[in-house]
Write a protein that holds these residues in place. Structure first.
Motif, mmCIF file in Angstrom:
data_model
loop_
_atom_site.group_PDB
_atom_site.id
_atom_site.type_symbol
_atom_site.label_atom_id
_atom_site.label_comp_id
_atom_site.label_asym_id
_atom_site.label_seq_id
_atom_site.Cartn_x
_atom_site.Cartn_y
_atom_site.Cartn_z
ATOM 1 N N VAL A 399 13.441 0.667 2.316
ATOM 2 C CA VAL A 399 12.905 -0.342 3.233
ATOM 3 C C VAL A 399 12.396 0.335 4.507
ATOM 4 N N SER A 400 13.171 1.294 5.026
ATOM 5 C CA SER A 400 12.759 1.983 6.254
ATOM 6 C C SER A 400 11.474 2.773 6.051
ATOM 7 N N ALA A 401 11.283 3.328 4.851
ATOM 8 C CA ALA A 401 10.068 4.096 4.574
ATOM 9 C C ALA A 401 8.884 3.204 4.237
ATOM 10 N N GLY A 402 9.084 1.927 4.113
ATOM 11 C CA GLY A 402 7.995 1.010 3.795
ATOM 12 C C GLY A 402 7.569 1.051 2.344
ATOM 13 N N VAL A 403 8.434 1.579 1.461
ATOM 14 C CA VAL A 403 8.096 1.642 0.035
ATOM 15 C C VAL A 403 8.303 0.300 -0.634
ATOM 16 N N VAL A 404 9.359 -0.396 -0.263
ATOM 17 C CA VAL A 404 9.640 -1.724 -0.813
ATOM 18 C C VAL A 404 9.939 -2.665 0.346
ATOM 19 N N SER A 405 9.863 -3.955 0.056
ATOM 20 C CA SER A 405 10.134 -4.960 1.074
ATOM 21 C C SER A 405 11.601 -5.361 1.032
ATOM 22 N N PRO A 406 12.160 -5.843 2.144
ATOM 23 C CA PRO A 406 13.564 -6.269 2.151
ATOM 24 C C PRO A 406 13.846 -7.399 1.168
ATOM 25 N N ILE A 407 12.887 -8.309 0.991
ATOM 26 C CA ILE A 407 13.111 -9.419 0.071
ATOM 27 C C ILE A 407 13.271 -8.913 -1.361
ATOM 28 N N MET A 408 12.568 -7.821 -1.715
ATOM 29 C CA MET A 408 12.697 -7.254 -3.067
ATOM 30 C C MET A 408 14.075 -6.644 -3.262
#
Length: 517
Positions: A399-408
């Motif tokens: 999430v911090s790296a912007g690879v996936v979203s928190p909702i995922m």
């Protein structure tokens, strides 16, 4: 060829001496018999041959150290024969009669066989028995002196319960049969023995209650077991894959358990139980899709609690299969179906994520499966730490790296937790596998793809059978009478009928007339 030359080839009706299936008969000479045993086993260092004399007769006891009980052999065989030899009795008895007297009077063991073939001798020897050989007689006595280290009866690891018996099956066949007899003290509880494996020759037992199980089901399972052709069956999973109706299906058509109470419950319903020597997992069949959501604990608690737990499992199965697919379909194709506030929140969290929702879900799902598998294979003290810390660290870093979203991350975590609520491990794996198929369908066609995949899965389940019993019963074909123990669990006093879809010959508990449904 040298070892086979000492066997006498006695012709039998329909079997010639050149036929490969002829019985290999023992010789009357004790030295030849002992030498042939050594040659067949390649003179192992754990083979014990104790030679002695009974008067003027040469004798020997043969056994494998570690498989046979030395104390039993010394106390019940050698000591008895030594006393007789000291008294100088039987010295004038002819040898065939002497072997019969030893068999019937002198050896104080409950199980003794008188055989004349090397195949029977070797099977008993390698199973932990011992062999009494008398010179001048072409027959031997097989003595039941089996004893090897066994695991004590413990609580099942794979099926832990809050309330219920704490004993589970072990790797010993006889112990498992005793555990079943302790649960069901009925003379109609029968055990039919099979021999599995050309090389291993393992014992397998089919347990059933005559007067309850449908005869066609019993006939079919025995036919399938007799058709098994393999060198060895290391675990009951081998048997399951040999006898199931469709090996291409992701759904298990045979249930498995470590719990004697669950196996006993299946027997009283009209099912059969398969016990294989060397494994604590027994097989129960026929089974249906509804059985996979049931746990023994449902019946040990009050009916309201049992019903609630069962409904939670159905909800968990829905979440396991559909939640990631629904997220992909709504985010990628049907944004208008999402409430405005939630849509704005999802859009904000997905800002800067370089992957579409499908790739995002596959990456996180695959990572979760890796963590789950690593936690299961590592030692217990490390496995739980890897599962918890690994999930937190990887999820937070992604999430911090912007690879996936928190909702995922929330969707995948909720899906993983839901899959753990299913009581049968093999079914949970099947649902996790089907989840990826639904995700793929949602990525191409959205909600329409999910509906089409769901229809295809239902068509497959409806056409699936378990030993002739529809896998989708009692949903389809519909047996309304069996719905009182399907999703809802009615009070125990109302569960007076056995499952109608099994067609038991005794449909009601306590009905001694055995009326067929």
């Amino acid at each position: 060829m040298a070892a086979r030359s000492i066997f006498k080839r006695k012709s039998k009706k329909g079997i010639s001496a050149n036929d490969e299936n002829f019985s290999r008969y023992l010789d009357a000479n004790i030295d030849d018999n002992l030498e042939s045993i050594k040659e067949m086993l390649d003179s192992p260092n754990d083979l014990v041959m104790r030679r002695f004399h009974l008067g003027e007769h040469k004798c020997a006891i043969v056994y494998i150290d570690g498989l046979s009980d030395k104390a039993t052999i010394e106390e019940n065989v050698l000591k008895n024969l030594e006393i007789i030899e000291r008294n100088k009795k039987l010295t004038s008895t002819d040898k065939p009669n002497l072997l019969a007297i030893i068999h019937e009077e002198l050896i104080s063991l409950t199980s003794i066989q008188n055989v004349n073939t090397m195949d029977e001798l070797m099977l008993s020897l390698l199973s932990g028995g011992s062999v009494f050989v008398l010179d001048g007689v072409d027959r031997v006595l097989l003595l039941d002196t089996k004893m090897w280290e066994n695991r004590s009866i413990e609580e099942p690891v794979s099926e832990s319960l809050i309330r219920g018996p704490r004993e589970g099956f072990v790797e010993n066949l006889r112990t498992n049969m005793v555990l079943l007899r302790r649960q069901i003290r009925d003379p109609n509880l029968h055990f039919k023995t099979h021999e599995i494996g050309r090389r291993s020759k393992k014992k397998l037992v089919v347990a059933y209650i005559s007067g309850i199980i449908h005869p066609d089901i019993l006939k079919e399972v025995n036919r399938r077991l007799e058709a098994i052709d393999t060198d060895d069956a290391l675990e009951s999973g081998f048997i399951e894959q040999w006898i199931e109706d469709s090996f291409l299906s992701p759904f298990p058509q045979v249930d498995n358990t470590e719990r004697p109470d669950k196996a006993a419950a299946g027997l009283t319903q009209g099912k059969f139980v398969i016990i294989l020597d060397g494994t604590p997992f027994v097989l129960i069949a026929p089974t249906t899709i509804g059985n996979t959501f049931q746990s023994p604990e449902d019946y040990y608690e009050r009916w309201l609690i049992g019903t609630l737990l069962r409904c939670l499992r159905y909800l968990a199965a829905f979440i396991t299969m559909f939640l990631p697919a629904l997220y992909i379909a709504l985010v990628s194709f049907h944004q208008g179906m999402i409430p405005s506030q939630l849509a704005f929140s999802i859009a904000a969290t997905r800002q800067g994520v370089p992957f579409p929702a499908f790739v995002e879900a596959v990456l996180m799902g695959f990572t979760m499966e890796l963590l789950r598998e690593a936690g299961a294979r590592l030692p217990k003290t490390i496995g739980q730490t890897i599962g918890i810390v690994g999930g937190l660290v990887i999820g937070e870093a992604a999430v911090s790296a912007g690879v996936v979203s928190p909702i995922m991350v929330i969707v995948v975590a909720l899906t993983a937790v839901a899959s753990f609520t299913l009581p049968l491990y093999s079914v949970a794996i099947s649902f996790r596998l089907i989840r990826f198929a639904f995700m793929l369908a949602a990525a191409f066609l959205g909600l329409y793809g999910i509906v089409l995949a769901y229809i295809m899965i239902n068509i497959h389940i409806v056409n699936l059978k378990s030993f002739g019993v529809p896998y989708s019963a009692p949903f389809a074909p519909t047996f309304f009478r069996d719905w009182d123990d399907l999703i809802l669990r009615v009070p125990i006093p109302m569960l007076t009928k056995r499952p109608e879809y099994l067609q038991p010959t005794d449909s009601k508990a306590g009905d001694k007339e055995g009326k067929k449904v």
